[in-house]
Design a protein around this motif. Sequence first.
Motif, short mmCIF file in Angstrom:
data_model
loop_
_atom_site.label_atom_id
_atom_site.label_comp_id
_atom_site.label_asym_id
_atom_site.label_seq_id
_atom_site.Cartn_x
_atom_site.Cartn_y
_atom_site.Cartn_z
N ARG A 143 0.95 -1.24 -0.13
CA ARG A 143 -0.02 0.01 -0.11
C ARG A 143 0.81 1.13 0.15
NH1 ARG A 143 -1.16 -2.13 5.16
NH2 ARG A 143 -0.28 -0.86 6.90
N ALA A 144 2.11 1.11 0.39
CA ALA A 144 2.98 2.49 0.41
C ALA A 144 3.23 2.63 -1.21
CB ALA A 144 4.11 2.17 1.28
N LEU A 145 2.90 1.77 -1.93
CA LEU A 145 3.24 2.21 -3.45
C LEU A 145 2.19 2.24 -4.15
CD1 LEU A 145 6.32 -0.59 -3.91
CD2 LEU A 145 6.57 1.69 -3.30
N SER A 146 1.02 2.18 -3.72
CA SER A 146 -0.22 2.50 -4.05
C SER A 146 -0.33 4.08 -4.62
CB SER A 146 -1.44 2.35 -3.27
OG SER A 146 -1.62 3.17 -2.29
N ARG A 147 -1.43 4.54 -5.31
CA ARG A 147 -1.66 5.85 -5.56
C ARG A 147 -1.60 6.76 -4.54
NH1 ARG A 147 -4.56 7.84 -10.22
NH2 ARG A 147 -4.10 6.35 -11.87
N THR A 148 -2.37 6.42 -3.31
CA THR A 148 -2.33 7.20 -2.05
C THR A 148 -1.09 7.09 -1.50
OG1 THR A 148 -4.67 6.54 -1.71
CG2 THR A 148 -3.41 7.39 0.07
N GLY A 149 -0.11 5.98 -1.53
CA GLY A 149 1.10 6.07 -0.94
C GLY A 149 2.16 6.86 -1.45
N THR A 150 1.94 6.77 -2.90
CA THR A 150 2.97 7.62 -3.76
C THR A 150 2.50 9.14 -3.59
OG1 THR A 150 2.98 5.49 -5.39
CG2 THR A 150 3.40 7.89 -6.22
N LEU A 151 1.18 9.40 -3.50
CA LEU A 151 0.80 10.74 -3.17
C LEU A 151 1.47 11.14 -1.97
CD1 LEU A 151 -2.02 12.90 -3.96
CD2 LEU A 151 -1.65 12.53 -1.56
N ILE A 152 1.49 10.34 -0.74
CA ILE A 152 2.07 10.82 0.72
C ILE A 152 3.70 10.89 0.40
CG2 ILE A 152 2.45 9.92 2.90
CD1 ILE A 152 -0.51 8.85 2.65
N ALA A 153 4.23 9.97 -0.42
CA ALA A 153 5.52 10.00 -0.61
C ALA A 153 5.97 11.42 -1.21
CB ALA A 153 6.27 8.93 -1.33
N GLY A 154 5.11 11.75 -2.38
CA GLY A 154 5.51 13.00 -3.05
C GLY A 154 5.57 14.24 -2.18
N ALA A 155 4.56 14.17 -1.14
CA ALA A 155 4.43 15.30 -0.16
C ALA A 155 5.45 15.36 0.81
CB ALA A 155 2.93 15.16 0.46
N ILE A 156 5.67 14.15 1.32
CA ILE A 156 6.79 14.29 2.60
C ILE A 156 8.26 14.54 1.90
CG2 ILE A 156 7.78 12.49 4.22
CD1 ILE A 156 5.16 11.37 4.77
N THR A 157 8.55 13.72 0.83
CA THR A 157 9.99 14.06 0.44
C THR A 157 10.03 15.34 -0.19
OG1 THR A 157 9.08 13.17 -2.06
CG2 THR A 157 10.03 11.49 -0.56
#
Length: 171
Positions: free
Chosen positions: A44-58
């Motif tokens: 789920r970390a690599l899902s659409r939501t996970g990717t959105l969160i990764a984009g925001a955090i990074t």
Amino acid sequence: FLPGVALGALGAAWVLIRLPEGVLELSIALFVLFTCWGPALPKRALSRTGTLIAGAITTFLSSLIGASGPLVASFIKQGGGERHTKVATFAACMVAQHLTKAFIFGMAGFLFQEWLPLIVLMIGAGLIGTRLGLRFLDRVSNRHFDGLFKWALSLLALRLAWLGSASLISH
């Protein structure tokens, strides 16, 4: 990833409180080392939501301390895939982050004109590095690329940990 990039850049521009110098660097270094040598991230970390969160955090973190490369690379490394795809995805994410941060910092009053010669030199160095990197990428197998990628990220993380520790110690 791009909507997360925009959210992260806006969040960093909004933050008024700062952690002690060095804490973020050490945290990022530990995260990068964990993603290189620890268990794989959950699906789920690599899902659409996970990717959105990764984009925001990074983007948020890199706006504060500038360590976007190792952060994004450690996330992309988890996604699997062929080496050319990984590198292209990483490059697209870096362009999105840097352009978004340039816009946000410009809106916050940063004067790019004073830095224009350095910016032009950095773009030129990026173009040369891209050419050399593509030659290397064409010659290395996916298996060897993954190992080299992991070690390169680890070395960057160790350097970041060193800088973070030195910063904490000196203050």
